[in-house]
Design an enzyme around this catalytic site. Sequence first.
Site, PDB file in Angstrom:
ATOM      1  N   GLY A   1     -81.585  92.146  -9.059  1.00 49.92           N
ATOM      2  CA  GLY A   1     -80.003  90.515  -9.226  1.00 49.92           C
ATOM      3  C   GLY A   1     -79.966  91.154  -8.033  1.00 49.92           C
ATOM      4  O   GLY A   1     -78.940  91.031  -7.822  1.00 49.92           O
ATOM      5  N   ALA A   2     -80.635  91.047  -6.724  1.00 52.53           N
ATOM      6  CA  ALA A   2     -80.260  90.696  -5.666  1.00 52.53           C
ATOM      7  C   ALA A   2     -79.807  89.310  -5.224  1.00 52.53           C
ATOM      8  O   ALA A   2     -79.491  89.985  -3.656  1.00 52.53           O
ATOM      9  CB  ALA A   2     -81.095  92.203  -4.529  1.00 52.53           C
TER      10      ALA A   2
ATOM     11  N   GLY B   1     -74.487  88.551  -5.328  1.00 49.41           N
ATOM     12  CA  GLY B   1     -72.539  89.308  -6.244  1.00 49.41           C
ATOM     13  C   GLY B   1     -73.247  90.708  -5.767  1.00 49.41           C
ATOM     14  O   GLY B   1     -74.041  91.638  -4.358  1.00 49.41           O
TER      15      GLY B   1
ATOM     16  N   ASP C   1     -88.060  86.948 -12.978  1.00 49.95           N
ATOM     17  CA  ASP C   1     -87.378  87.048 -13.910  1.00 49.95           C
ATOM     18  C   ASP C   1     -86.994  87.882 -14.746  1.00 49.95           C
ATOM     19  O   ASP C   1     -88.378  88.425 -15.372  1.00 49.95           O
ATOM     20  CB  ASP C   1     -87.119  85.644 -14.726  1.00 49.95           C
ATOM     21  CG  ASP C   1     -85.639  85.689 -15.173  1.00 49.95           C
ATOM     22  OD1 ASP C   1     -85.355  86.752 -16.127  1.00 49.95           O
ATOM     23  OD2 ASP C   1     -85.593  84.734 -15.872  1.00 49.95           O
TER      24      ASP C   1
ATOM     25  N   SER D   1     -70.188  96.950 -18.211  1.00 51.07           N
ATOM     26  CA  SER D   1     -69.566  95.993 -17.711  1.00 51.07           C
ATOM     27  C   SER D   1     -67.849  96.274 -18.716  1.00 51.07           C
ATOM     28  O   SER D   1     -68.240  97.134 -19.270  1.00 51.07           O
ATOM     29  CB  SER D   1     -69.020  94.800 -18.274  1.00 51.07           C
ATOM     30  OG  SER D   1     -69.087  93.954 -18.752  1.00 51.07           O
TER      31      SER D   1
ATOM     32  N   TYR E   1     -72.260  89.018 -25.929  1.00 48.43           N
ATOM     33  CA  TYR E   1     -72.212  89.171 -24.159  1.00 48.43           C
ATOM     34  C   TYR E   1     -71.513  90.490 -24.631  1.00 48.43           C
ATOM     35  O   TYR E   1     -72.011  91.982 -23.663  1.00 48.43           O
ATOM     36  CB  TYR E   1     -71.258  88.600 -23.337  1.00 48.43           C
ATOM     37  CG  TYR E   1     -71.417  89.376 -21.948  1.00 48.43           C
ATOM     38  CD1 TYR E   1     -72.406  88.969 -20.907  1.00 48.43           C
ATOM     39  CD2 TYR E   1     -69.835  90.135 -21.944  1.00 48.43           C
ATOM     40  CE1 TYR E   1     -71.773  89.981 -19.973  1.00 48.43           C
ATOM     41  CE2 TYR E   1     -69.966  90.320 -20.282  1.00 48.43           C
ATOM     42  CZ  TYR E   1     -70.540  90.500 -19.523  1.00 48.43           C
ATOM     43  OH  TYR E   1     -70.937  90.890 -18.559  1.00 48.43           O
TER      44      TYR E   1
ATOM     45  N   PRO F   1     -67.355  97.422 -13.891  1.00 45.18           N
ATOM     46  CA  PRO F   1     -66.680  96.633 -13.685  1.00 45.18           C
ATOM     47  C   PRO F   1     -66.024  95.861 -14.458  1.00 45.18           C
ATOM     48  O   PRO F   1     -66.687  95.628 -15.652  1.00 45.18           O
ATOM     49  CB  PRO F   1     -67.377  95.804 -12.887  1.00 45.18           C
ATOM     50  CG  PRO F   1     -68.974  96.621 -12.843  1.00 45.18           C
ATOM     51  CD  PRO F   1     -69.048  96.576 -13.819  1.00 45.18           C
ATOM     52  N   GLY F   2     -64.378  96.356 -14.946  1.00 48.88           N
ATOM     53  CA  GLY F   2     -63.433  94.645 -14.521  1.00 48.88           C
ATOM     54  C   GLY F   2     -64.077  93.577 -14.057  1.00 48.88           C
ATOM     55  O   GLY F   2     -65.443  93.174 -13.727  1.00 48.88           O
TER      56      GLY F   2
ATOM     57  N   PHE G   1     -70.454  85.400 -10.906  1.00 48.99           N
ATOM     58  CA  PHE G   1     -70.737  85.841 -12.190  1.00 48.99           C
ATOM     59  C   PHE G   1     -69.804  84.493 -13.460  1.00 48.99           C
ATOM     60  O   PHE G   1     -70.084  84.141 -14.114  1.00 48.99           O
ATOM     61  CB  PHE G   1     -70.676  87.059 -12.974  1.00 48.99           C
ATOM     62  CG  PHE G   1     -69.451  86.952 -14.505  1.00 48.99           C
ATOM     63  CD1 PHE G   1     -70.732  88.090 -14.263  1.00 48.99           C
ATOM     64  CD2 PHE G   1     -68.824  86.520 -14.445  1.00 48.99           C
ATOM     65  CE1 PHE G   1     -70.596  88.505 -16.218  1.00 48.99           C
ATOM     66  CE2 PHE G   1     -68.350  87.665 -16.185  1.00 48.99           C
ATOM     67  CZ  PHE G   1     -69.952  88.207 -17.074  1.00 48.99           C
TER      68      PHE G   1
END
Length: 254
Positions: free
Chosen positions: A10-11, A14, A59, A139, A152, A182-183, A189
Amino acid sequence: MKNKIALVTGATSGIGKAAAITLAKLGYNIIATGRRGNRLEELKSELPEGIDFLPLIFDVRDREKVVEILQNLPERWKAIDVLINNAGNAHGIDPVQTANLDDWDAMMDINVKGLLYVSRAIIPGMTERTSGMIINIGSIAGKEVYPNGSVYCGSKHAVDAITKGMRMDLNSFGIRVVAIHPGLVETEFSLVRFKGDEGKAETVYQGIEPLVAQDIADIVEFAVTRPAHVTIADVVVLPTAQASATIVNRNSKS
């Protein structure tokens, strides 16, 4: 001495993009994966001179493609020192009784199964060499549950559990396993979650100073630069305005 190698999923934007650039600045050669080839080319142009770069377009939910590509890397790219499982997504913000099943499939397939597919392809090389580091990007939703986010949150709770299990299974091989949770981070996203609705996406960060991708990349840098006897096992990082998954001070930014 040859450069170490980091693989970042996922580079294309973000956190993944920031982590890849940060690791490159530390001297890592970069394998970057994503679905958008043009974004990978943009990433290449932002890396320091002298860093080798291998873009892989696939993917992570495509099991056959993941196995085919990662098990057939060019010889010089096979000894991966750091794996960053960053690819992930949130789709929709509906209650469980009316949620879209395609959204559920996307979150479970990418956030959970995609992470597993990539890890399973890379870990045997690490165990053979008895070295390596795996960083799973989770997350705050992996630590708490909030309304309209059941699946999620479930997918990110799975990431948390898988990370802990990995750390146990790989302990005897000297492989360090890290989780960063992370928050609120201002990336694409929320735009993905709200399916391109920019107005709704902007409300997520309204009235606060959120984290940015580089904040997470800085934690990645700290983790990989610790001496071999130190593992940064589990990190929850929030913007100061956020106290929990559901408590956010929206008046903290003038």
